[in-house]
Design a protein around this motif. Sequence first.
Motif, PDB file in Angstrom:
ATOM      1  N   LEU A  18       0.834  -1.205   0.000  1.00  0.00           N
ATOM      2  CA  LEU A  18       0.000   0.000   0.000  1.00  0.00           C
ATOM      3  C   LEU A  18       0.869   1.255   0.000  1.00  0.00           C
ATOM      4  N   LEU A 335      -7.090   3.418  -1.202  1.00  0.00           N
ATOM      5  CA  LEU A 335      -5.734   3.073  -0.770  1.00  0.00           C
ATOM      6  C   LEU A 335      -5.459   3.596   0.635  1.00  0.00           C
ATOM      7  N   MET A 339      -4.997   1.434   4.127  1.00  0.00           N
ATOM      8  CA  MET A 339      -3.808   1.580   4.971  1.00  0.00           C
ATOM      9  C   MET A 339      -4.200   1.890   6.411  1.00  0.00           C
TER      10      MET A 339
END
Length: 420
Positions: A18, A335, A339
Amino acid sequence: MRHRENFWKNIDWFLVLLYLGLVVYGWLSIYSASETGDKSSIFDFSQRYGKQLVWIGLALFLAFVILIIDAKFFSSFAYVFYFLVMLSLLAVLLFGKTVAGSRSWFQIGSFALQPSEFAKFATALALAKYLSRLQTDMRQLKTRVMAAAIIFFPAFLILMQNDTGSALVYFSFILVLYREGLPGWIPALGLILGALFIITIKFGELYVAAGLAGFVVLLFLLFRVFRRNWKVLAAGLILSLAFVSMVDYAFQHVLEPHQRIRIQIMLGMKEDPHGAGYNVNQAKIAIGSGGLTGKGFLKGMLTHNHFVPEQSTDFIFCTVGEERGFLGSLFLIALFLAMLIRIILRAEHQRSAFSRIYGYGVASILFFHFTVNLAMTIGLFPVVGIPLPFFSYGGSSLWSFTILLFIFIKQDANRMNVLY
C-alpha cells in the motif's frame, strides 16, 4: 539465521505494498503536475518530479535501514528522538529560513529541511513510551497533564514558526489518548466547542446564545433526568454562553487576517475568487472537470497550464481529480482507507503496549493529514498547508511519513518476539 528468515516473513507486506502504491501514484501525479510539455526526461533532476524520484529512493533506503535495526532501539531511544527534534524546532526559530510566511526550514545550499515534519514521529514515539509505562493510567490527572505536555510542546514551537497547519496535526493524538482510556466526554467537549466556534462566526453571538437557551429549556421540559440535574444543566448553559461571548474577540484578535478570511470563505460569508479563495475555486473546477473517468494521464488542461497554485504539493489531489476523475479519486481514497484500517487492525494485535499505542499514533496522524488535505482541497476546511501523505511533493514530508510508518511495520514484524 532462522530468526532473520522469520523476521522477513513476519513483515506486513500488504502494508508495504500500500505504501509503494501511494508513493508511485503520487510520483506520477507530481510528474503530471510538473511536466512542461517540452519532452524532457523523467530523470530530469532540475524538475520537481526528478527531485521527488531521488527523495523516493532515499525514503526506500530509510525504510530498509529501519527494518534491519533492532525493534527495541525505537522504544529505548524514544525520548532521545523527542529531545533532539525539540532542539531542532527551537534552532529553526533562531536560524531557520522563512518560506511562505513560515520560519520552519533549514536551508543548506539548495537543500531545505523542515524539522516540524519529523516532530510527528518523534512525538508518537515519546507518547507511546510514556503511556506504555506500567504506572500510567489515563484516569489520573498527572497522566493526562504529562501526555498533553508531550503532545502540545512541539505544537507550540511549530505555532511559533507561524505554521498553523502543522501545529493542528497534534490534535489528532486525542484519538490515541481516547483509545488508551481518556474519558469520552473530553474529545466530545472539544468537538462541541469547535462546532460552537464555527456556528458563532457564521450566525453571530446573539442568535447562537438564543439557540442555546432555547435548547436547554427544551431539555429541561422534555426530559426528567435534566430536571433532576438542573444545576448541571444551568452550569453548562452559563459556560457555553461565556465561550460564545469570547468567540468574536478570539476571531478578530487571535487569528491572523489571512486565517480569518479563509474561514469566512469556507463558511460562504465572503467571496474572493481572485484572491484568498482562488486556490480552492480553481481546485474545485479542476476536480469537477475530470468527470467520472478523467481526461487521461498528462491531458489535464488546468493541470498543465498551472491554473491551480501548489498543485504538486498541498493541492496534488486536483491532478488526480482532473486526470483520473471520480474513479481515480475513489481509488486513491480506497488506498488510504485500506492503509488506515490495516494499521489499526495490526495495532490491536500487538503484544506490547508501546507498539499498540505507537500504531494508533501513526493511524491518527495519517488520518488527520488525509482528511484535512482532501477537505481543504474541495472547500470543506480552510486552507492550512497540510500535505497528502506519501503523495505530495517534498523530501521532508515523504521521509517523515516513511519513518513514521516503517517504525510501526518494524514493531509489528517483531511482535512474536515480545513476551506478554
